[in-house]
Scaffold this active site. Structure first.
Site, PDB file in Angstrom:
ATOM      1  N   GLY A   1       0.816  -1.211   0.000  1.00 19.40           N
ATOM      2  CA  GLY A   1       0.000   0.000   0.000  1.00 19.40           C
ATOM      3  C   GLY A   1       0.848   1.259   0.000  1.00 19.40           C
ATOM      4  N   ASP A   2       1.936   1.244   0.767  1.00 23.38           N
ATOM      5  CA  ASP A   2       2.855   2.388   0.789  1.00 23.38           C
ATOM      6  C   ASP A   2       3.481   2.590  -0.584  1.00 23.38           C
ATOM      7  OD1 ASP A   2       2.335   2.295   3.551  1.00 23.38           O
ATOM      8  OD2 ASP A   2       4.034   0.941   3.854  1.00 23.38           O
TER       9      ASP A   2
END
Length: 300
Positions: free
Chosen positions: A250-251
């Site tokens: 996600g990052d």
């Protein structure tokens, strides 16, 4: 300049054990140590994609020294606040038949420590981006993200926020450039069940009504949906690949989105770049490299 904040970074101690058994002596098959924390992950991936950025936050003790060393080794500019007491946390990731995580608490951060960070942030100027992501450590008020944004409101800094429930909801009124909840977090924010894409779009639009400019909702292997500031919702599938590591995906999507947007100011192209970058990290043992990202980008 791009800036990330990781208020509670960690050393991620990843241990692989064959057939882990409780209440028994287990021997590791493999061990690895990585600098972790959502903002740090974003910084490393941005640098891998050729985007200069600065990582801010707090480090403490010998674990903090190792975090600093690893982030610098990735070529990222660092401007962490070094605390006088405590230790940056160690997060244990145990991989066997399944995955088990034990996350440390991290050092206590005082009001004086916060003032030091606020002083560093006050130097940001128009055209800068600030990425706020992750959890908050002991002693930090739960409105810290809101306080940071208030400090910078008159500087025309663009904000990207990737956090959970209240931390995110409290800052929507300040019109962040991008927020990136996943579909589980979206359901939690509104205390509802998310059953289909229409539900995701409905509640994503509510976040826009509350102030967010662009809303990017990740759905793991089911792709992602982007609600752009101007235009209709866009859904894209993720490319095919073998999931090797969900930590940091996600990052990486956030990093890829911003890198893509900075390249040509095109939101849909940024979306494609975000999906390719998130997928590249998921399909790799470590965070995405530029070569891995562009290989997948051609499939989107």
């Amino acid at each position: 300049m791009i800036n990330t904040i990781t208020l509670n970074p960690s050393l991620d101690y990843v241990v692989k054990v064959n057939n882990f058994k409780m209440d028994s002596l287990n021997r590791s098959k493999n061990e690895e140590v990585y600098a972790g924390g959502k903002g740090i992950n974003v910084s490393i991936v941005l640098k891998n994609l050729g985007v200069e950025n600065t990582a801010l936050g707090y480090i403490a003790g010998f674990t903090g020294d190792e975090i600093l060393k690893q982030v610098i080794d990735h070529g990222v500019n660092c401007d962490f606040v070094k605390l006088n007491k405590g230790l940056s946390r160690i997060n244990v990731k145990l991989k066997s038949d399944g995955e088990t995580e034990i996350n440390g608490s991290g050092p206590e951060i005082t009001s004086e420590d916060l003032k030091v960070l606020y002083g560093k942030l006050s130097l940001l100027t128009k055209g800068d981006y600030l990425i706020l992501s992750g959890s908050i450590p002991n002693g930090v008020p739960d409105d810290v993200y809101e306080t940071i944004i208030k400090i910078l409101l008159d500087k025309n800094v663009e904000f990207i926020v990737d956090s959970t429930k209240d931390l995110l909801l409290k800052v929507l009124k300040y019109k962040p450039f991008l927020i990136k909840p996943n579909h589980h977090e979206l359901a939690e924010m509104f205390n509802v069940e998310i059953n289909n894409d229409d539900d995701i779009i409905t509640y994503g639009k509510k976040l826009q009504e509350m102030g967010a400019k662009n809303v990017l909702i990740s759905m793991a292997g089911d792709g992602a949906i982007l609600l752009p500031e101007n235009g209709e919702a866009i859904k894209r599938q993720v490319p095919k690949g073998i999931l090797k590591n969900s930590v940091g995906a996600g990052d990486s999507m956030v990093a890829g989105f911003l890198a893509g947007y900075l390249k040509n100011n095109d939101i849909d192209e940024a979306f494609k770049m975000g999906i390719a970058t998130g997928s590249a990290s998921a399909f790799s043992k470590e965070l995405a490299t530029k070569e891995e990202v562009y290989k997948l980008l051609s499939q989107i």
